[in-house]
Design a protein around this motif. Structure first.
Motif, mmCIF file in Angstrom:
data_model
loop_
_atom_site.group_PDB
_atom_site.id
_atom_site.type_symbol
_atom_site.label_atom_id
_atom_site.label_comp_id
_atom_site.label_asym_id
_atom_site.label_seq_id
_atom_site.Cartn_x
_atom_site.Cartn_y
_atom_site.Cartn_z
ATOM 1 N N SER A 295 0.808 -1.219 0.000
ATOM 2 C CA SER A 295 0.000 0.000 0.000
ATOM 3 C C SER A 295 0.844 1.272 0.000
ATOM 4 C CB SER A 295 -0.961 0.001 1.196
ATOM 5 O OG SER A 295 -0.264 -0.132 2.409
ATOM 6 N N PHE A 296 2.167 1.148 -0.223
ATOM 7 C CA PHE A 296 3.005 2.352 -0.305
ATOM 8 C C PHE A 296 2.511 3.188 -1.488
ATOM 9 C CE2 PHE A 296 6.615 5.025 -1.219
ATOM 10 C CZ PHE A 296 7.120 5.317 0.029
ATOM 11 N N PRO A 297 2.335 4.492 -1.282
ATOM 12 C CA PRO A 297 1.722 5.323 -2.332
ATOM 13 C C PRO A 297 2.563 5.459 -3.603
ATOM 14 C CG PRO A 297 2.317 6.660 -0.409
ATOM 15 C CD PRO A 297 2.625 5.240 -0.074
ATOM 16 N N GLU A 298 1.874 5.406 -4.731
ATOM 17 C CA GLU A 298 2.469 5.661 -6.052
ATOM 18 C C GLU A 298 2.258 7.145 -6.328
ATOM 19 O OE1 GLU A 298 3.886 3.718 -8.439
ATOM 20 O OE2 GLU A 298 3.542 1.723 -7.629
ATOM 21 N N THR A 299 3.217 7.960 -5.936
ATOM 22 C CA THR A 299 3.053 9.401 -6.043
ATOM 23 C C THR A 299 4.394 10.087 -6.227
ATOM 24 O OG1 THR A 299 2.100 11.348 -4.928
ATOM 25 C CG2 THR A 299 3.173 9.725 -3.531
ATOM 26 N N GLU A 300 4.338 11.339 -6.648
ATOM 27 C CA GLU A 300 5.518 12.187 -6.718
ATOM 28 C C GLU A 300 5.450 13.268 -5.644
ATOM 29 O OE1 GLU A 300 6.354 13.561 -10.699
ATOM 30 O OE2 GLU A 300 5.677 11.665 -11.537
ATOM 31 N N SER A 301 4.538 13.106 -4.684
ATOM 32 C CA SER A 301 4.313 14.086 -3.628
ATOM 33 C C SER A 301 5.035 13.687 -2.340
ATOM 34 C CB SER A 301 2.811 14.224 -3.348
ATOM 35 O OG SER A 301 2.593 14.928 -2.147
ATOM 36 N N LYS A 302 6.002 14.504 -1.933
ATOM 37 C CA LYS A 302 6.724 14.238 -0.692
ATOM 38 C C LYS A 302 5.769 14.269 0.490
ATOM 39 C CE LYS A 302 10.579 15.665 2.155
ATOM 40 N NZ LYS A 302 11.500 16.720 2.532
ATOM 41 N N GLU A 303 4.843 15.216 0.492
ATOM 42 C CA GLU A 303 3.910 15.352 1.598
ATOM 43 C C GLU A 303 3.018 14.121 1.741
ATOM 44 O OE1 GLU A 303 4.376 17.730 -0.802
ATOM 45 O OE2 GLU A 303 5.639 19.011 0.460
ATOM 46 N N GLU A 304 2.578 13.567 0.628
ATOM 47 C CA GLU A 304 1.736 12.374 0.670
ATOM 48 C C GLU A 304 2.498 11.182 1.254
ATOM 49 O OE1 GLU A 304 -0.866 9.600 -2.376
ATOM 50 O OE2 GLU A 304 -0.433 11.668 -2.949
ATOM 51 N N ILE A 305 3.760 11.037 0.878
ATOM 52 C CA ILE A 305 4.558 9.938 1.408
ATOM 53 C C ILE A 305 4.848 10.155 2.892
ATOM 54 C CG2 ILE A 305 6.765 8.704 1.245
ATOM 55 C CD1 ILE A 305 6.693 9.368 -1.793
ATOM 56 N N GLU A 306 5.157 11.386 3.273
ATOM 57 C CA GLU A 306 5.400 11.671 4.693
ATOM 58 C C GLU A 306 4.160 11.363 5.527
ATOM 59 O OE1 GLU A 306 8.731 15.191 4.647
ATOM 60 O OE2 GLU A 306 6.664 15.754 4.265
ATOM 61 N N THR A 307 3.004 11.733 5.028
ATOM 62 C CA THR A 307 1.754 11.433 5.733
ATOM 63 C C THR A 307 1.565 9.927 5.865
ATOM 64 O OG1 THR A 307 0.732 13.488 4.972
ATOM 65 C CG2 THR A 307 -0.760 11.715 5.644
ATOM 66 N N TYR A 308 1.865 9.204 4.798
ATOM 67 C CA TYR A 308 1.751 7.745 4.831
ATOM 68 C C TYR A 308 2.717 7.151 5.862
ATOM 69 C CZ TYR A 308 1.880 2.886 3.478
ATOM 70 O OH TYR A 308 1.837 1.513 3.506
ATOM 71 N N LEU A 309 3.966 7.593 5.838
ATOM 72 C CA LEU A 309 4.953 7.075 6.785
ATOM 73 C C LEU A 309 4.552 7.378 8.222
ATOM 74 C CD1 LEU A 309 8.249 7.948 4.872
ATOM 75 C CD2 LEU A 309 7.215 5.684 5.153
ATOM 76 N N ASP A 310 4.026 8.579 8.452
ATOM 77 C CA ASP A 310 3.531 8.931 9.793
ATOM 78 C C ASP A 310 2.397 8.007 10.207
ATOM 79 O OD1 ASP A 310 5.357 10.995 10.163
ATOM 80 O OD2 ASP A 310 3.960 12.563 9.514
#
Length: 66
Positions: A29-44
């Protein structure tokens, strides 16, 4: 190229970057994105440890300098 696609090139490396890549490859479910903020939110949301967050920030800088 998404961050996920880029990081997968580092699977198997013996480094924090490789550790992060290994985690990403096993996380369906790791996001397929180019958005740093979206990945940071996911990691949090996954309660990522400080080492994983540091590895991500380092990897992100490398990714953006392509």
């Amino acid at each position: 190229m998404t961050f996920k696609n880029w990081i997968l090139c580092h699977v198997g490396e013996n480094s924090p970057l490789g550790d992060l890549a290994n985690d990403v490859v096993t996380d369906g479910s790791f996001p397929e994105t180019e958005s740093k903020e979206e990945i940071e939110t996911y990691l949090d949301s996954k309660n990522a440890c400080e080492g994983a967050l540091n590895a991500f920030n380092h990897a992100w800088k490398m990714y953006k300098n392509l």
